[in-house]
Design a protein around this motif. Sequence first.
Motif, short mmCIF file in Angstrom:
data_model
loop_
_atom_site.label_atom_id
_atom_site.label_comp_id
_atom_site.label_asym_id
_atom_site.label_seq_id
_atom_site.Cartn_x
_atom_site.Cartn_y
_atom_site.Cartn_z
N UNK A 21 25.37 -3.73 -50.40
CA UNK A 21 26.03 -2.60 -49.73
C UNK A 21 27.32 -3.04 -49.04
N UNK A 22 27.31 -4.25 -48.45
CA UNK A 22 28.50 -4.65 -47.67
C UNK A 22 29.72 -4.86 -48.56
N UNK A 23 29.52 -4.94 -49.88
CA UNK A 23 30.66 -5.11 -50.79
C UNK A 23 31.12 -3.79 -51.42
N UNK A 24 30.48 -2.68 -51.06
CA UNK A 24 30.97 -1.37 -51.50
C UNK A 24 32.35 -1.14 -50.86
N UNK A 25 33.26 -0.48 -51.58
CA UNK A 25 34.60 -0.29 -51.03
C UNK A 25 34.61 0.28 -49.61
N UNK A 45 36.10 -1.71 -46.27
CA UNK A 45 37.12 -1.17 -45.36
C UNK A 45 36.68 -1.26 -43.90
N UNK A 46 35.36 -1.40 -43.67
CA UNK A 46 34.87 -1.60 -42.29
C UNK A 46 34.96 -3.07 -41.88
N UNK A 47 35.39 -3.93 -42.85
CA UNK A 47 35.61 -5.33 -42.48
C UNK A 47 34.69 -6.34 -43.16
N UNK A 48 33.75 -5.86 -43.96
CA UNK A 48 32.85 -6.80 -44.66
C UNK A 48 33.56 -7.38 -45.89
N UNK A 103 27.14 -12.49 -46.80
CA UNK A 103 25.69 -12.61 -47.01
C UNK A 103 25.45 -13.25 -48.37
N UNK A 104 25.61 -14.59 -48.42
CA UNK A 104 25.64 -15.31 -49.70
C UNK A 104 24.38 -15.15 -50.54
N UNK A 105 23.22 -15.08 -49.92
CA UNK A 105 21.99 -14.98 -50.72
C UNK A 105 21.93 -13.62 -51.42
N UNK A 106 22.32 -12.58 -50.71
CA UNK A 106 22.36 -11.24 -51.30
C UNK A 106 23.38 -11.18 -52.42
N UNK A 107 24.49 -11.85 -52.23
CA UNK A 107 25.55 -11.83 -53.24
C UNK A 107 25.09 -12.58 -54.50
#
Length: 386
Positions: A333-337, A341-344, A349-353
Amino acid sequence: MFIPYGKQTITKEDKAAVEQVLSSDFLTQGPRVPDFERAVAEKVGAEHAVAVNSATSALHLACLALGLGVGDRLWTTPITFVATANCGLYCGADVDFVDIDATTGLMCATALRKKLEAAERTGTLPKIVVPVHLAGSSCDMKQIGELAKEYGFAVIEDASHAIGGYYRDSPVGCCRFSEITVFSFHPVKIITTGEGGIATTNDTELAQKLSDLRSHGIVKDPSRFEAACSGPWSYEQQSLGFNYRLTDIQAALGLSQLDRLEAIVMERHRLYKRYQELLEGLPARLMRIPAGVKSSLHLAILRLDDTDARHHLRVFCGLRKAGIGVQLHYSPVHLQPYYRRLGFHEGNFPTAEAYAHNAISLPLYPGLTDSQQLLVSASVRTHLNT
Ligand SMILES: *Cc1c(COP(=O)(O)O)cnc(C)c1O
């Protein structure tokens, strides 16, 4: 023919239940909704259940009922559907994430503890943490519940995938280690109402708030009025709610589906076991289910041994081309556009990525035929061996 990753099953009993409501006096705000609420509460061992028109609505109302607002913080996992995080933003709160456990894909309790220790030092503790029972496997609720007591946050379980699942012999939804549990009844989930969701809780006051907020913040019971009751036509709006109501048509479908919950979960287990056999010996394995957890098996998530993103993409595209509706649950979710834009950004979160580069959800639903499952397995075999 295209094989989706998930799909509803509708029986003639389901159709009859819906038709009965269509011929009755109430399409909405009738008796089926409270019937459904009682049945779900009983099934999962909770005191109360409040049915709404989606799990997204249930998450939103859960946050509001727990008093989440501007200046507060909500933490969840990056490996979830966006709605789990969005509910915090709806309330004006700040959203942050806790990285996952590499093998289960679930919010990592150790990572949560570390993040809480750091947040305590800076005075930035969360008000709410939302663990997600990914694929139907419960998070480690005992550990999360202990942290909740220690650090003073509330817990909302996002059990959108997990009705029919168990954690340490207790049904998911009993709220033993949480304030509120949320389920989804979207057609890809375990049971369906078309669109729909429900929140369970053992807290009478929270249940009342959820119920008021679901229908405009309107109170109809004169004994709860703030002002003197001026006549039999009266109702009071006491908070700013929404129209998040479930209809009786939907509730009737839900009730009928709920009757088959155990059979549905059992069939998912049969299919899952067969995948385990069919996929044996491949450079991939079905995602680990934690000890002490009985998963509802909403998803069959295959983890590829090769963690190279290009390999993942190749396998994924190959299966799609073969008509198999594999899916990624989820792109972090933190990599959604919107969240970028909120700064992520990458690296947060390397394990999630990393998870997102080796996870593939295979088709799993009652109604998936033996030959379809063979075809999926053969196709996975082909694409993993090239
Ligand atoms: C499906 C889902 C939701 C949203 O459910 P809706 O009923 O479609 O609003 C939320 N969280 C998770 C983890 C989900 O899978």
